[in-house]
Design an enzyme around this catalytic site. Structure first.
Site: not given
Ligand SMILES: *[C@@H]1O[C@H](CO)[C@@H](O)[C@H](O)[C@H]1NC(C)=O
Ligand SMILES: *[C@@H]1O[C@H](CO)[C@@H](O)[C@H](O)[C@H]1NC(C)=O
Ligand SMILES: *[C@@H]1O[C@H](CO)[C@@H](O)[C@H](O)[C@H]1NC(C)=O
Ligand SMILES: *[C@@H]1O[C@H](CO)[C@@H](O)[C@H](O)[C@H]1NC(C)=O
Ligand SMILES: *[C@@H]1O[C@H](CO)[C@@H](O)[C@H](O)[C@H]1NC(C)=O
Ligand SMILES: *[C@@H]1O[C@H](CO)[C@@H](O)[C@H](O)[C@H]1NC(C)=O
Ligand SMILES: *[C@@H]1O[C@H](CO)[C@@H](O)[C@H](O)[C@H]1NC(C)=O
Ligand SMILES: *[C@@H]1O[C@H](CO)[C@@H](O)[C@H](O)[C@H]1NC(C)=O
Length: 550
Positions: A105, A180, A204
């Protein structure tokens, strides 16, 4: 320096051996590949590390334009793979993740790629050191293939950002991939890497796992150092892996947790010494579900019938039946403390911690490149995307701190909730709580928020959760397999090994995961000469989200 004759002879035979290794160009089918599968192919000379990396990059080139998951590809991925081939030819395969392609990420600091949080104002921010957890992955032999899109600064679950645009769910192109960490979720679902990493401040890691038929682990607060990760909340932030199967998840967790105590994240001091160096894959294959007691959290469902909620309720009825027939007991938990909206309203600490934690991150000496020096600078730049439902959150965060009078009360409230949670486990002799990560299906692209999620309980109490695929909604024209539905398995602190073991057993009695139709076809990998930089596709940002207006 001229080599001596003897040295030259050794070098030539070494080079010949490596030449042989490097001529193994049979492309390896990386769809749904596992750590063990990659290692078997590599160690039996079926393929080379370079060829494995090429195969993943070929899939990214073929399918990323449709689902938009990647912010940056690692320009050195192929040369690192070649180095691994030399190392392998020399008989050295050290590292549990040797030659395993991994996507991070884009809020994990990397010394060889920018770390942007998906934010235009951080597009040029360049860490000079890897986050400790990234260093651990590299030391274990992993190859960082690139960085994935996320919801801007990890602040919502829609996975839309000013730098990366909108990521698309590979199972249903009209829906978000959750978030997310949605770039990682969609990418791992599409077999762009063996596994990926995410972060979780409220939902997330679990939301993208749930929305992409994947497994994730949100570890107990303190198990994995969060140093070098773009922060939101000291109390709630956690980081962890997202994978296609429990074994890979356990291998990834083992490496990520191997950082151990880190003075740059004092929460790591909480980890019991017995867990330092724990191998989470060791206990996976023990035991059975016979006699295991699950608490099914009734307050985390939405019982209003609709196309978005009924499929979730149906999948959990089926899951309960599957667990029961495997010998487990499912106890309904009806206490009204399990109300995600109420927990969020009362105990969410993000607004009070975000500005301080972000200012500390932005002021690190190890960050270079043009960038804002405070959160207020970032939002003054206008180079960010805030969706309307976040305006009040961001505006409050910009003027709040842990010095606000409400902060201490919230922390006491969290202690109370943590005690109430322990009491629930005790009262019914539970091994874990189970519930849907989302009470409704993952939302359509353009929705104002990723509503109906249940991540807040673990986030504020710091409890570990393993998320597993639970089922799919009925097939529709947009979603040929249906939309993935995920289940959280929440345990008491430091029970990751037990939760992973349960997850493995559940995945066996209820085999759910399937690769998305839209990225299902194999991709021939051409011999690549270099790694192109994938340019994020910002044209897909829904028009309702203005950039830089607060
Ligand atoms: C084997 O690889 C590891 C990790 O890359 C490295 O630290 C070690 O020095 C290597 N050993 C030899 C003998 O090359
Ligand atoms: C741990 O670190 C946090 C965040 O930097 C800080 O607020 C807190 O005071 C520290 N706690 C201790 C006991 O040092
Ligand atoms: C798992 O089973 C193996 C083999 O029966 C045993 O050696 C090991 O101690 C068990 N581990 C745990 C954590 O129960
Ligand atoms: C709900 O699903 C049914 C069956 O797929 C479909 O006919 C109907 O239009 C859907 N309703 C809504 C509001 O989308
Ligand atoms: C959950 O909490 C919210 C906010 O306090 C409240 O409006 C709602 O009625 C509660 N739900 C239930 C089922 O009690
Ligand atoms: C914190 O205090 C500031 C200044 O009084 C106030 O504007 C802000 O709303 C407060 N934040 C919270 C979350 O209460
Ligand atoms: C926490 O629990 C104690 C004892 O039950 C109670 O007195 C206190 O008001 C609670 N505090 C909060 C913030 O909920
Ligand atoms: C429950 O689901 C219904 C139907 O999708 C939706 O209208 C409602 O907002 C949901 N309730 C909550 C609390 O999310």
């Amino acid at each position: 320096m001229r080599p001596t004759n003897a040295a030259l002879t050794i070098w030539v035979s070494f080079a010949l051996a490596i030449g042989l290794a490097l001529t193994q160009t049979d492309s390896y089918d990386v769809r749904e590949s596992t750590v063990e599968g990659v290692h078997n192919a590599l160690y039996s000379d079926l393929t080379s590390c370079r060829s494995i990396v090429e195969s993943f990059i070929a899939r990214i080139e073929a399918y990323n334009p449709a689902i938009n998951t990647i912010i940056t590809l690692n320009p050195n991925a192929l040369s690192i793979a070649e180095e691994k081939d030399y190392t392998l030819a020399a008989g050295n395969t050290t590292g549990a993740l040797f030659c395993i392609p991994v996507l991070l990420k884009d809020n994990y600091d990397t010394s060889d790629m920018h770390t942007t949080g998906g934010c235009l104002d951080l597009a040029d921010s360049q860490p000079t050191v890897d986050a400790p957890v990234v260093a651990a992955l590299k030391n274990a032999g992993a190859i960082i293939l690139g960085k994935t899109n996320l919801h801007e600064l990890a602040l919502e679950g829609l996975t839309v950002s000013s730098l990366g645009g909108q990521t698309i769910n590979p199972y249903d192109h009209t829906r978000t991939p959750g978030g997310s960490s949605g770039g990682t979720g969609a990418a791992v679902a599409a077999s762009f890497a063996v596994f990926g990493t995410g972060t979780d401040t409220v939902n997330s890691l679990r939301s993208p796992a749930s929305a992409n038929s994947l497994f994730s682990v949100r570890p107990t607060r303190g198990l994995i150092s969060r140093a070098g990760i773009i922060p939101i909340s000291f109390t709630q932030d956690a980081i962890g892996p997202i994978a296609r199967n429990v074994h890979d998840l356990a291998l990834a967790l083992t490496v990520m947790a191997s950082v151990g105590y880190d003075p740059d994240d004092n929460a790591t001091a909480l980890t019991p010494s017995s867990l330092i160096g724990q191998d989470y894959s060791a206990a996976l294959y023990n035991g059975s579900l016979q006699g295991v007691r699950f608490g099914l959290v009734e307050g985390f469902f939405n019982r209003t019938a609709s196309n978005e909620t009924t499929p979730v309720n149906q999948v959990f009825d089926d899951m309960t039946a599957a667990l029961t027939s495997a010998g487990a007991t499912v106890v309904p938990i009806t206490s009204n403390i399990f109300n995600s909206t109420a927990i969020s309203n009362a105990y969410d600490t993000q607004r009070l911690e975000f500005r301080q934690d972000m200012d500390t991150y932005l002021s690190q000496a190890s960050l270079q490149g043009t960038r804002p020096s405070t959160l207020n600078d970032l939002y003054s730049s206008g180079k960010y995307l805030v969706i309307p439902s976040q305006y009040s959150y961001v505006n409050t965060a910009l003027v709040s701190s842990t010095g606000n009078t409400t902060y201490t009360g919230i922390k006491f409230g969290i202690q109370n909730l943590t005690v109430a949670l322990e009491d629930t486990f005790k009262a019914d002799s539970l091994d874990a709580l189970i519930y849907p990560e989302q009470a409704n299906l993952v939302v359509k692209i353009g929705s104002p928020s990723q509503s109906g999620r249940n991540g807040i309980l673990a986030a504020v109490t710091g409890s570990p959760v393993v998320t597993v695929p639970a089922g799919f909604s009925p097939s529709t024209a947009n979603a040929p397999l249906g939309v993935p539905i995920g289940m959280e398995i929440l345990g008491l602190p430091w029970t990751e090994a037990k939760l992973l073991n349960m997850a493995r057993l559940i995945a066996e009695v209820n085999r759910v995961r399937r690769m998305p139709k839209s990225t299902e076809a194999a991709v021939e990998s051409a011999q690549l000469v270099g790694v192109p930089k994938i340019l994020p596709d910002t044209k897909d940002i829904p028009k309702v989200y203005p950039i830089g207006i607060l």
